[in-house]
Design a protein around this motif. Sequence first.
Motif, PDB file in Angstrom:
ATOM      1  N   GLY A   1       0.487  -1.598   0.233  1.00  0.00           N
ATOM      2  CA  GLY A   1      -0.178   0.345   0.515  1.00  0.00           C
ATOM      3  C   GLY A   1       1.175   1.200  -0.026  1.00  0.00           C
ATOM      4  O   GLY A   1       1.491   1.381  -0.626  1.00  0.00           O
ATOM      5  N   GLU A   2       0.639   2.249   1.213  1.00  0.00           N
ATOM      6  CA  GLU A   2       1.308   3.322   1.171  1.00  0.00           C
ATOM      7  C   GLU A   2       2.752   2.888   2.031  1.00  0.00           C
ATOM      8  O   GLU A   2       4.085   4.514   2.009  1.00  0.00           O
ATOM      9  CB  GLU A   2       0.412   4.476   1.399  1.00  0.00           C
ATOM     10  CG  GLU A   2      -0.019   4.761   0.875  1.00  0.00           C
ATOM     11  CD  GLU A   2       0.733   6.286  -0.113  1.00  0.00           C
ATOM     12  OE1 GLU A   2       1.134   6.439  -0.105  1.00  0.00           O
ATOM     13  OE2 GLU A   2      -0.165   5.424  -1.094  1.00  0.00           O
ATOM     14  N   GLY A   3       3.156   1.803   2.191  1.00  0.00           N
ATOM     15  CA  GLY A   3       3.799   1.159   3.133  1.00  0.00           C
ATOM     16  C   GLY A   3       5.127   0.768   2.921  1.00  0.00           C
ATOM     17  O   GLY A   3       5.338   0.301   1.290  1.00  0.00           O
ATOM     18  N   LEU A   4       6.198   0.901   2.444  1.00  0.00           N
ATOM     19  CA  LEU A   4       7.381   0.152   1.836  1.00  0.00           C
ATOM     20  C   LEU A   4       8.376  -0.857   3.040  1.00  0.00           C
ATOM     21  O   LEU A   4       8.789   0.386   3.977  1.00  0.00           O
ATOM     22  CB  LEU A   4       8.591   0.939   1.367  1.00  0.00           C
ATOM     23  CG  LEU A   4       7.842   2.137   0.297  1.00  0.00           C
ATOM     24  CD1 LEU A   4       7.993   3.585  -0.515  1.00  0.00           C
ATOM     25  CD2 LEU A   4       6.980   1.165  -0.888  1.00  0.00           C
ATOM     26  N   GLU A   5       8.672  -1.963   2.312  1.00  0.00           N
ATOM     27  CA  GLU A   5       9.297  -2.089   3.247  1.00  0.00           C
ATOM     28  C   GLU A   5      11.260  -1.959   2.486  1.00  0.00           C
ATOM     29  O   GLU A   5      11.294  -2.053   1.360  1.00  0.00           O
ATOM     30  CB  GLU A   5       9.449  -3.950   3.718  1.00  0.00           C
ATOM     31  CG  GLU A   5      10.696  -5.054   4.452  1.00  0.00           C
ATOM     32  CD  GLU A   5      10.260  -5.815   4.300  1.00  0.00           C
ATOM     33  OE1 GLU A   5      10.478  -6.598   5.170  1.00  0.00           O
ATOM     34  OE2 GLU A   5       9.103  -6.525   3.253  1.00  0.00           O
ATOM     35  N   VAL A   6      11.899  -1.373   3.194  1.00  0.00           N
ATOM     36  CA  VAL A   6      13.388  -1.362   2.643  1.00  0.00           C
ATOM     37  C   VAL A   6      14.304  -1.328   3.783  1.00  0.00           C
ATOM     38  O   VAL A   6      14.536  -2.267   4.616  1.00  0.00           O
ATOM     39  CB  VAL A   6      13.619   0.384   2.731  1.00  0.00           C
ATOM     40  CG1 VAL A   6      12.974   1.522   2.001  1.00  0.00           C
ATOM     41  CG2 VAL A   6      13.848   0.723   4.200  1.00  0.00           C
ATOM     42  N   SER A   7      14.739  -2.386   2.710  1.00  0.00           N
ATOM     43  CA  SER A   7      16.657  -3.135   3.317  1.00  0.00           C
ATOM     44  C   SER A   7      17.932  -3.303   2.696  1.00  0.00           C
ATOM     45  O   SER A   7      17.984  -2.441   1.949  1.00  0.00           O
ATOM     46  CB  SER A   7      16.277  -5.019   3.137  1.00  0.00           C
ATOM     47  OG  SER A   7      16.019  -4.517   2.184  1.00  0.00           O
ATOM     48  N   GLY A   8      19.100  -3.574   3.568  1.00  0.00           N
ATOM     49  CA  GLY A   8      20.494  -3.364   3.183  1.00  0.00           C
ATOM     50  C   GLY A   8      20.274  -4.076   2.827  1.00  0.00           C
ATOM     51  O   GLY A   8      19.959  -4.655   2.731  1.00  0.00           O
ATOM     52  N   GLU A   9      21.892  -4.515   1.790  1.00  0.00           N
ATOM     53  CA  GLU A   9      22.101  -5.395   1.102  1.00  0.00           C
ATOM     54  C   GLU A   9      23.398  -6.387   1.953  1.00  0.00           C
ATOM     55  O   GLU A   9      23.389  -7.128   1.818  1.00  0.00           O
ATOM     56  CB  GLU A   9      23.464  -5.117  -0.103  1.00  0.00           C
ATOM     57  CG  GLU A   9      22.537  -4.525  -1.592  1.00  0.00           C
ATOM     58  CD  GLU A   9      21.700  -5.240  -1.741  1.00  0.00           C
ATOM     59  OE1 GLU A   9      22.118  -6.355  -2.344  1.00  0.00           O
ATOM     60  OE2 GLU A   9      20.520  -5.523  -2.173  1.00  0.00           O
ATOM     61  N   ASN A  10      23.456  -5.340   3.066  1.00  0.00           N
ATOM     62  CA  ASN A  10      24.403  -6.036   3.890  1.00  0.00           C
ATOM     63  C   ASN A  10      23.552  -5.891   5.467  1.00  0.00           C
ATOM     64  O   ASN A  10      23.560  -5.853   5.913  1.00  0.00           O
ATOM     65  CB  ASN A  10      26.089  -5.405   4.243  1.00  0.00           C
ATOM     66  CG  ASN A  10      26.906  -5.910   5.603  1.00  0.00           C
ATOM     67  OD1 ASN A  10      26.929  -7.445   5.547  1.00  0.00           O
ATOM     68  ND2 ASN A  10      28.580  -4.840   5.122  1.00  0.00           N
ATOM     69  N   THR A  11      22.525  -7.294   5.425  1.00  0.00           N
ATOM     70  CA  THR A  11      21.881  -7.643   6.066  1.00  0.00           C
ATOM     71  C   THR A  11      22.271  -7.514   7.828  1.00  0.00           C
ATOM     72  O   THR A  11      21.926  -6.661   8.402  1.00  0.00           O
ATOM     73  CB  THR A  11      20.043  -8.707   5.985  1.00  0.00           C
ATOM     74  OG1 THR A  11      21.739  -9.868   6.065  1.00  0.00           O
ATOM     75  CG2 THR A  11      20.027  -8.743   4.568  1.00  0.00           C
ATOM     76  N   ASN A  12      23.947  -8.299   7.905  1.00  0.00           N
ATOM     77  CA  ASN A  12      23.735  -8.301   9.576  1.00  0.00           C
ATOM     78  C   ASN A  12      24.173  -6.799   9.866  1.00  0.00           C
ATOM     79  O   ASN A  12      24.550  -6.374  10.713  1.00  0.00           O
ATOM     80  CB  ASN A  12      24.763  -8.720   9.120  1.00  0.00           C
ATOM     81  CG  ASN A  12      24.937 -10.389   9.098  1.00  0.00           C
ATOM     82  OD1 ASN A  12      23.246 -10.518   9.024  1.00  0.00           O
ATOM     83  ND2 ASN A  12      25.483 -11.075   8.741  1.00  0.00           N
ATOM     84  N   PHE A  13      24.806  -5.627   9.202  1.00  0.00           N
ATOM     85  CA  PHE A  13      25.033  -4.033   9.595  1.00  0.00           C
ATOM     86  C   PHE A  13      24.384  -3.381   9.191  1.00  0.00           C
ATOM     87  O   PHE A  13      24.565  -1.888   7.990  1.00  0.00           O
ATOM     88  CB  PHE A  13      26.276  -4.119   9.162  1.00  0.00           C
ATOM     89  CG  PHE A  13      27.586  -4.896   9.866  1.00  0.00           C
ATOM     90  CD1 PHE A  13      28.104  -5.050  10.548  1.00  0.00           C
ATOM     91  CD2 PHE A  13      28.049  -6.454   8.787  1.00  0.00           C
ATOM     92  CE1 PHE A  13      28.905  -5.865  11.453  1.00  0.00           C
ATOM     93  CE2 PHE A  13      28.323  -7.454   9.176  1.00  0.00           C
ATOM     94  CZ  PHE A  13      28.717  -6.989  10.065  1.00  0.00           C
ATOM     95  N   SER A  14      22.626  -3.580   8.774  1.00  0.00           N
ATOM     96  CA  SER A  14      21.837  -2.232   8.516  1.00  0.00           C
ATOM     97  C   SER A  14      20.726  -2.332   8.723  1.00  0.00           C
ATOM     98  O   SER A  14      20.029  -2.996  10.283  1.00  0.00           O
ATOM     99  CB  SER A  14      21.742  -3.127   7.244  1.00  0.00           C
ATOM    100  OG  SER A  14      20.540  -2.474   6.745  1.00  0.00           O
ATOM    101  N   ASP A  15      20.389  -1.178   9.893  1.00  0.00           N
ATOM    102  CA  ASP A  15      19.512  -0.125   9.745  1.00  0.00           C
ATOM    103  C   ASP A  15      18.163  -0.071   8.872  1.00  0.00           C
ATOM    104  O   ASP A  15      18.767   0.876   8.370  1.00  0.00           O
ATOM    105  CB  ASP A  15      20.039   0.588  10.522  1.00  0.00           C
ATOM    106  CG  ASP A  15      18.741   1.929  11.578  1.00  0.00           C
ATOM    107  OD1 ASP A  15      17.390   1.471  12.095  1.00  0.00           O
ATOM    108  OD2 ASP A  15      18.896   2.408  11.859  1.00  0.00           O
ATOM    109  N   ASP A  16      17.398  -0.677   9.247  1.00  0.00           N
ATOM    110  CA  ASP A  16      16.764  -0.987   8.206  1.00  0.00           C
ATOM    111  C   ASP A  16      14.775  -1.661   8.183  1.00  0.00           C
ATOM    112  O   ASP A  16      15.099  -1.007   9.833  1.00  0.00           O
ATOM    113  CB  ASP A  16      17.155  -1.635   6.649  1.00  0.00           C
ATOM    114  CG  ASP A  16      17.034  -3.467   7.188  1.00  0.00           C
ATOM    115  OD1 ASP A  16      16.736  -3.658   8.348  1.00  0.00           O
ATOM    116  OD2 ASP A  16      17.934  -4.143   6.048  1.00  0.00           O
ATOM    117  N   SER A  17      14.409  -1.383   7.521  1.00  0.00           N
ATOM    118  CA  SER A  17      12.613  -1.958   8.621  1.00  0.00           C
ATOM    119  C   SER A  17      12.675  -3.137   9.133  1.00  0.00           C
ATOM    120  O   SER A  17      12.059  -3.749   9.397  1.00  0.00           O
ATOM    121  CB  SER A  17      12.169  -2.023   7.255  1.00  0.00           C
ATOM    122  OG  SER A  17      11.083  -1.415   5.906  1.00  0.00           O
ATOM    123  N   ASN A  18      13.692  -4.156   8.883  1.00  0.00           N
ATOM    124  CA  ASN A  18      13.886  -5.161  10.134  1.00  0.00           C
ATOM    125  C   ASN A  18      13.899  -4.851  10.971  1.00  0.00           C
ATOM    126  O   ASN A  18      13.177  -5.124  12.800  1.00  0.00           O
ATOM    127  CB  ASN A  18      14.763  -5.894   9.934  1.00  0.00           C
ATOM    128  CG  ASN A  18      14.947  -6.752   8.901  1.00  0.00           C
ATOM    129  OD1 ASN A  18      13.722  -7.360   8.108  1.00  0.00           O
ATOM    130  ND2 ASN A  18      15.804  -6.854   7.442  1.00  0.00           N
TER     131      ASN A  18
END
Length: 108
Positions: free
Chosen positions: A57-74
């Motif tokens: 919808g109006e929400g987006l999940e964003v993620s870094g490629e380097n998931t162990n070192f990413s401040d993202d939607s997780n």
Amino acid sequence: KTAIVFGVSMEPILESGDIVLYKDIKDRSNIALGDIVIFNHPIKNIKLIKKISSIKGEGLEVSGENTNFSDDSNYFGLINKDSIEGIVTSKISKKAINNLKFIFNSKQ
């Protein structure tokens, strides 16, 4: 517009010190999966660069490629489309910048 990448969260696609070129986003309906975007962090007063990994919808999940070192939607959940400032169109790698410095320095 330009921005400098800081940190390792987008490695190997983007490395700390790379320069990205991005365009302002006017029509947020054009945001697509896989776009690399610059947006305002939903909690901290900083800008982040991440990849769109899901659209809900109006929400987006964003993620870094380097998931162990990413401040993202997780960590902070979905972001609102309105928080996106731009979509990355290209990059100049830190290595290319360093090569340019070498070329210019060697001719002096």
